[in-house]
Scaffold this active site. Structure first.
Site, PDB file in Angstrom:
ATOM      1  CB  ALA A   1      29.520  43.094  26.348  1.00 37.43           C
TER       2      ALA A   1
ATOM      3  CE  LYS B   1      34.103  32.839  31.737  1.00 36.84           C
ATOM      4  NZ  LYS B   1      33.609  34.168  31.996  1.00 36.84           N
TER       5      LYS B   1
ATOM      6  N   GLY C   1      31.229  46.516  31.721  1.00 33.93           N
ATOM      7  CA  GLY C   1      30.739  47.549  32.630  1.00 33.93           C
ATOM      8  C   GLY C   1      29.536  48.250  32.032  1.00 33.93           C
TER       9      GLY C   1
ATOM     10  CG  ASN D   1      32.195  35.008  21.367  1.00 29.53           C
ATOM     11  OD1 ASN D   1      31.213  35.237  20.692  1.00 29.53           O
ATOM     12  ND2 ASN D   1      32.264  35.177  22.669  1.00 29.53           N
TER      13      ASN D   1
ATOM     14  N   GLY E   1      34.990  50.796  35.551  1.00 32.27           N
ATOM     15  CA  GLY E   1      35.397  50.230  34.261  1.00 32.27           C
ATOM     16  C   GLY E   1      34.189  50.168  33.346  1.00 32.27           C
TER      17      GLY E   1
ATOM     18  CG  ASN F   1      40.400  33.215  27.134  1.00 30.03           C
ATOM     19  OD1 ASN F   1      39.507  32.434  26.828  1.00 30.03           O
ATOM     20  ND2 ASN F   1      40.162  34.288  27.845  1.00 30.03           N
TER      21      ASN F   1
ATOM     22  CG  ASN G   1      38.395  32.425  30.860  1.00 32.23           C
ATOM     23  OD1 ASN G   1      37.896  32.683  31.941  1.00 32.23           O
ATOM     24  ND2 ASN G   1      37.804  32.774  29.734  1.00 32.23           N
TER      25      ASN G   1
HETATM   26  N1  LIG Z   1      33.921  41.147  27.360  1.00 32.66           N
HETATM   27  C1  LIG Z   1      33.348  40.007  27.751  1.00 32.66           C
HETATM   28  O1  LIG Z   1      32.503  39.429  27.038  1.00 32.66           O
HETATM   29  C2  LIG Z   1      33.679  39.420  29.087  1.00 32.66           C
HETATM   30  C3  LIG Z   1      34.667  39.972  29.891  1.00 32.66           C
HETATM   31  N2  LIG Z   1      34.870  39.447  31.152  1.00 32.66           N
HETATM   32  C4  LIG Z   1      35.883  40.026  32.022  1.00 32.66           C
HETATM   33  O2  LIG Z   1      35.414  41.294  32.493  1.00 32.66           O
HETATM   34  C5  LIG Z   1      36.530  42.172  32.732  1.00 32.66           C
HETATM   35  C6  LIG Z   1      36.321  43.456  31.928  1.00 32.66           C
HETATM   36  O3  LIG Z   1      36.341  43.103  30.545  1.00 32.66           O
HETATM   37  P1  LIG Z   1      35.845  44.079  29.390  1.00 32.66           P
HETATM   38  O4  LIG Z   1      34.655  44.830  29.815  1.00 32.66           O
HETATM   39  O5  LIG Z   1      35.788  43.253  28.166  1.00 32.66           O
HETATM   40  O6  LIG Z   1      37.095  45.099  29.329  1.00 32.66           O
HETATM   41  P2  LIG Z   1      37.190  46.507  28.605  1.00 32.66           P
HETATM   42  O7  LIG Z   1      38.647  46.723  28.297  1.00 32.66           O
HETATM   43  O8  LIG Z   1      36.190  46.623  27.504  1.00 32.66           O
HETATM   44  O9  LIG Z   1      36.743  47.550  29.741  1.00 32.66           O
HETATM   45  C7  LIG Z   1      37.537  47.943  30.826  1.00 32.66           C
HETATM   46  C8  LIG Z   1      37.414  49.461  30.962  1.00 32.66           C
HETATM   47  O10 LIG Z   1      37.954  49.873  32.223  1.00 32.66           O
HETATM   48  C9  LIG Z   1      38.746  51.029  31.999  1.00 32.66           C
HETATM   49  N3  LIG Z   1      39.664  51.221  33.123  1.00 32.66           N
HETATM   50  C10 LIG Z   1      40.957  50.813  33.253  1.00 32.66           C
HETATM   51  N4  LIG Z   1      41.448  51.203  34.445  1.00 32.66           N
HETATM   52  C11 LIG Z   1      40.454  51.860  35.080  1.00 32.66           C
HETATM   53  C12 LIG Z   1      40.355  52.491  36.353  1.00 32.66           C
HETATM   54  N5  LIG Z   1      41.380  52.521  37.207  1.00 32.66           N
HETATM   55  N6  LIG Z   1      39.197  53.108  36.686  1.00 32.66           N
HETATM   56  C13 LIG Z   1      38.140  53.094  35.814  1.00 32.66           C
HETATM   57  N7  LIG Z   1      38.185  52.517  34.588  1.00 32.66           N
HETATM   58  C14 LIG Z   1      39.313  51.891  34.235  1.00 32.66           C
HETATM   59  C15 LIG Z   1      39.407  50.715  30.679  1.00 32.66           C
HETATM   60  O11 LIG Z   1      40.060  51.820  30.097  1.00 32.66           O
HETATM   61  P3  LIG Z   1      41.460  51.506  29.285  1.00 32.66           P
HETATM   62  O12 LIG Z   1      41.048  50.634  28.139  1.00 32.66           O
HETATM   63  O13 LIG Z   1      41.917  52.874  28.906  1.00 32.66           O
HETATM   64  O14 LIG Z   1      42.355  50.788  30.242  1.00 32.66           O
HETATM   65  C16 LIG Z   1      38.210  50.208  29.876  1.00 32.66           C
HETATM   66  O15 LIG Z   1      37.455  51.275  29.365  1.00 32.66           O
HETATM   67  C17 LIG Z   1      37.776  41.379  32.317  1.00 32.66           C
HETATM   68  O16 LIG Z   1      38.325  40.733  33.440  1.00 32.66           O
HETATM   69  C18 LIG Z   1      37.228  40.326  31.344  1.00 32.66           C
HETATM   70  O17 LIG Z   1      38.021  39.174  31.264  1.00 32.66           O
HETATM   71  C19 LIG Z   1      34.120  38.416  31.632  1.00 32.66           C
HETATM   72  C20 LIG Z   1      33.143  37.851  30.878  1.00 32.66           C
HETATM   73  C21 LIG Z   1      32.868  38.264  29.524  1.00 32.66           C
HETATM   74  C1  LIG Z   2      33.914  32.188  27.449  1.00 29.56           C
HETATM   75  C2  LIG Z   2      34.948  32.964  26.644  1.00 29.56           C
HETATM   76  C3  LIG Z   2      36.026  32.043  26.169  1.00 29.56           C
HETATM   77  C4  LIG Z   2      34.150  33.529  25.489  1.00 29.56           C
HETATM   78  O1  LIG Z   2      34.917  34.077  24.481  1.00 29.56           O
HETATM   79  C5  LIG Z   2      35.557  34.036  27.516  1.00 29.56           C
HETATM   80  O2  LIG Z   2      35.281  34.110  28.700  1.00 29.56           O
HETATM   81  C6  LIG Z   2      36.591  34.958  27.014  1.00 29.56           C
HETATM   82  O3  LIG Z   2      36.722  35.156  25.817  1.00 29.56           O
HETATM   83  O4  LIG Z   2      37.320  35.507  27.884  1.00 29.56           O
END
Ligand SMILES: NC(=O)C1=CN([C@@H]2O[C@H](COP(=O)(O)OP(=O)(O)OC[C@H]3O[C@@H](n4cnc5c(N)ncnc54)[C@H](OP(=O)(O)O)[C@@H]3O)[C@@H](O)[C@H]2O)C=CC1
Ligand SMILES: CC(C)(CO)C(=O)C(=O)O
Length: 309
Positions: free
Chosen positions: A132, A188, A12, A255, A7, A196, A192
Site C-alpha cells: 500500500a 522476507k 495500517g 514499485n 500506525g 530496498n 528487503n
Molecule cells: N507500505 C507497504 O507496502 C509495506 C510496508 N510494510 C511495513 O509495514 C510497516 C508500516 O509501513 P507503512 O504503513 O508503509 O508506513 P507509514 O509511514 O505509511 O505508516 C506509519 C504510520 O504510523 C504513524 N506512527 C508513528 N509513530 C506512531 C505511534 N507511536 N503511534 C501511532 N502511530 C504512529 C506514522 O506517523 P509519522 O509518519 O508521523 O511517523 C504513520 O502515519 C513498516 O515496517 C513497513 O516496512 C510491509 C509490507 C508492505
Molecule cells: C517487497 C518490497 C521490496 C516491495 O517494494 C518491499 O517489501 C518493500 O518495498 O519494503
C-alpha cells in the site's frame, strides 16, 4: 475480537480498512491529527486497480479513547516500534497483558522489541505481501495483493494465531499460520536486503534493478553475504533464494521500494533493521559483510544529509 491498528499509514489503513469493511470491531490509532480527522470525517478512500471506494473507519490519536483491545496490530516503522509496543501494553490490559500484539513490519528485531515490553507469549509476528501507499490524508492505494503469513513469536501453535488467521481471511486478507515463523521472517528479509537499499540509493524502481548488470551483481553480492550469515546462524533458507529475490523485484517491477519512498520523502529509513541486521548478525559469527555494511553507511549518509538540512 476487538482490534486496534497502531500506525494508520499505508498498511495500517489497508488492514484496518479491509477489516472494518467486513464489520469487524476495529480502531485505527495514529499520531497524525490530520490523518485521523480525514479518516473520521470522510472515511478511508482505497484506490485499487483504478477503482476508488470509501470505507467507514474509526480513528483516534489518543489511546485513552480506545476501550480494551484483544489484538494490537503494529504498523509503524521500525524506529517507532518500542513506542507502539508501550501503547499496545496499555491497550491490551495494563499489567495483566491478556491480549496479543501482531507485527507484520519489515525488517528484523521488531518482535524482540515488542516481546521485551509485553512478554514473549503475547507476541505474534509475520510477513505480508500486501502492498500500500499513502496518496494523501485519508487516502491510500492498495498496490499489491499477496499472502500474509503469521505465527507465534515463541515457536509453536497458539489459538490466537488460528483466530487471527480466520479473521484476516474473512476480511479477504489471504492468511496462513505456521508453527515456526523465523524462516518466514528471514525469507522476507532477503527480499528487503536485496532490493530496498539499492533502490533507495539509485532512485530506481524495483524492476529496474534487473535491467542493469551492475545492480544485478550488487543484489547478488548483498544476498550472498546474507546467505552466509543465515547459514552461520543455522537458519533454514529456501534453495535459490537469489532467484526468489529477483522474482519479487520482477513481480513488483513498477514499485518504488518502501526505503526508496522513505528517502524520496526525506524520512528515516528502516536500514538498521534490514541490511544493518545482517551486519550485526555477521559480527556475532565473526563473518565479514562488507557490501551490506557499505549500503548501511551510504543510506545513513543520505539520511544524515537530509536530517541536517
Ligand atoms: N507500505 C507497504 O507496502 C509495506 C510496508 N510494510 C511495513 O509495514 C510497516 C508500516 O509501513 P507503512 O504503513 O508503509 O508506513 P507509514 O509511514 O505509511 O505508516 C506509519 C504510520 O504510523 C504513524 N506512527 C508513528 N509513530 C506512531 C505511534 N507511536 N503511534 C501511532 N502511530 C504512529 C506514522 O506517523 P509519522 O509518519 O508521523 O511517523 C504513520 O502515519 C513498516 O515496517 C513497513 O516496512 C510491509 C509490507 C508492505
Ligand atoms: C517487497 C518490497 C521490496 C516491495 O517494494 C518491499 O517489501 C518493500 O518495498 O519494503
Amino acid at each position: 475480537m476487538k482490534i486496534t491498528i497502531i500506525g494508520a499509514g499505508a498498511m495500517g489503513c489497508l488492514f484496518g480498512g479491509l477489516l472494518s469493511e467486513q464489520g469487524m470491531d476495529v480502531h485505527l490509532l495514529d499520531v497524525r491529527e490530520e490523518q485521523v480527522v480525514a479518516l473520521n470525517d470522510h472515511g478511508l478512500t482505497i484506490l485499487h486497480q483504478g477503482v476508488e471506494r470509501i470505507v467507514k473507519v474509526r480513528a483516534v490519536t489518543e489511546p485513552a479513547a480506545i476501550p480494551r483491545t484483544d489484538l494490537a496490530v503494529i504498523f509503524v516503522k521500525h524506529a517507532q516500534t518500542e513506542a507502539a509496543a508501550r501503547i499496545a501494553a496499555h491497550l491490551l490490559g495494563g499489567n495483566g497483558y491478556n491480549g496479543h500484539a501482531l507485527t507484520l513490519q519489515n525488517g528484523m528485531g521488531n518482535a524482540e522489541i515488542i516481546a521485551d515490553v509485553l512478554g514473549e507469549e503475547q507476541v505474534l509476528c509475520g510477513t505480508t505481501a500486501q502492498g500500500a501507499m499513502v496518496l494523501g490524508s485519508g487516502k491510500i492505494q492498495h498496490s499489491g495483493v499477496g499472502e500474509t503469513v503469521i505465527g507465534m513469536w515463541r515457536p509453536g501453535r497458539g489459538e490466537i494465531a488460528t483466530e487471527v488467521t480466520e479473521v484476516f481471511t474473512a476480511a479477504g486478507i489471504s492468511c496462513r499460520e505456521v508453527d515456526d515463523i523465523e524462516p518466514v521472517l528471514w525469507k522476507k528479509l532477503f527480499v528487503n536486503v536485496g532490493i530496498n537499499a539499492i533502490t533507495a540509493l539509485t532512485g530506481l524502481r524495483n524492476g529496474q534493478l534487473l535491467d542493469l548488470e551492475s545492480t544485478r551483481r550488487l543484489m547478488q553480492d548483498v544476498v550472498s553475504e546474507a546467505l552466509a550469515v543465515a547459514e552461520a546462524h543455522s537458519i533454514k533458507v529456501p534453495s535459490d533464494i537469489l532467484k526468489h529475490v529477483e522474482q519479487v523485484a520482477q513481480a513488483t517491477a513498477s514499485n518504488r521500494s518502501s526505503m526508496g519512498q522513505d528517502v524520496d520523502d526525506q524520512r528515516p529509513t528502516e536500514i538498521d533493521a534490514i541490511n544493518g541486521y545482517i551486519v550485526r548478525k555477521a559480527k556475532e559469527r565473526g563473518i565479514a559483510a562488507p557490501v551490506n555494511q557499505t549500503l548501511v553507511r551510504l543510506v545513513q549518509t543520505v539520511q544524515g544529509k537530509y536530517a541536517a538540512s
